[in-house]
Design an enzyme around this catalytic site. Structure first.
Site, PDB file in Angstrom:
ATOM      1  CG  HIS A   3      -1.944  -1.026   1.259  1.00 45.70           C
ATOM      2  ND1 HIS A   3      -3.085  -0.887   2.018  1.00 45.70           N
ATOM      3  CD2 HIS A   3      -2.050  -2.230   0.634  1.00 45.70           C
ATOM      4  CE1 HIS A   3      -3.849  -1.953   1.853  1.00 45.70           C
ATOM      5  NE2 HIS A   3      -3.235  -2.788   1.023  1.00 45.70           N
ATOM      6  CD  GLU A  31      -1.997   4.316   3.126  1.00 44.85           C
ATOM      7  OE1 GLU A  31      -3.166   4.560   3.461  1.00 44.85           O
ATOM      8  OE2 GLU A  31      -1.701   3.471   2.258  1.00 44.85           O
TER       9      GLU A  31
END
Length: 148
Positions: free
Chosen positions: A52, A54
């Protein structure tokens, strides 16, 4: 530099994900007014469910700064983080999170859970949501519309 400025940088990353056929989420980590790390979702590219935006940004920032703690930083992400990403932010001791649109199906900051402000955990973040939310949500709508 403002929150809008850095969210626009995260949106640039989200567009890169869109262009690659990845779910269009982008993130940048900022410290002292400078972008330390930037990336976008790359789960398909890397065949990695943890890739992801992040998580990739947190990993890169840790390498760049030479440690797993990321004090004095802000993470900007186009969509509200999921439970994994919210947990990673807590673990990395990121003090501030700014996100664009809510994720009513998987959001772990305000929508489904509140991982980043849970008093039972050893770290909490200041959280600001809704920055350029319509632009972030529109990119997601375009992506999923194109998949149907």
């Amino acid at each position: 530099m403002t929150d809008n400025y850095f969210m626009r940088e995260a949106l640039i990353e989200a567009q890169k994900a869109f262009d690659k056929g990845e779910i269009p989420i982008g993130a940048v980590l900022v410290r002292e007014g400078k972008i330390i790390a930037r990336d976008h979702n790359r789960r398909e590219e890397l065949n990695d469910p943890t890739a992801h935006a992040e998580v990739l940004v947190i990993r890169d920032a840790g390498k760049t700064l030479g440690g797993w703690r990321l004090p004095d930083s802000t993470l900007y992400v186009t969509i509200e983080p999921c439970p994994m990403c919210a947990g990673a932010l807590v673990q990395a001791r990121v003090p501030r999170l700014v996100y664009g649109a809510q994720d009513i199906k998987a959001g772990a900051v305000h929508s489904l859970y509140n991982v980043t402000e849970d008093e039972r955990l050893n770290h909490r973040l200041e959280v600001i949501g809704g920055i350029l939310a319509e632009e972030a949500a529109d990119l997601m709508r375009q992506f999923f519309r194109s998949r149907r």
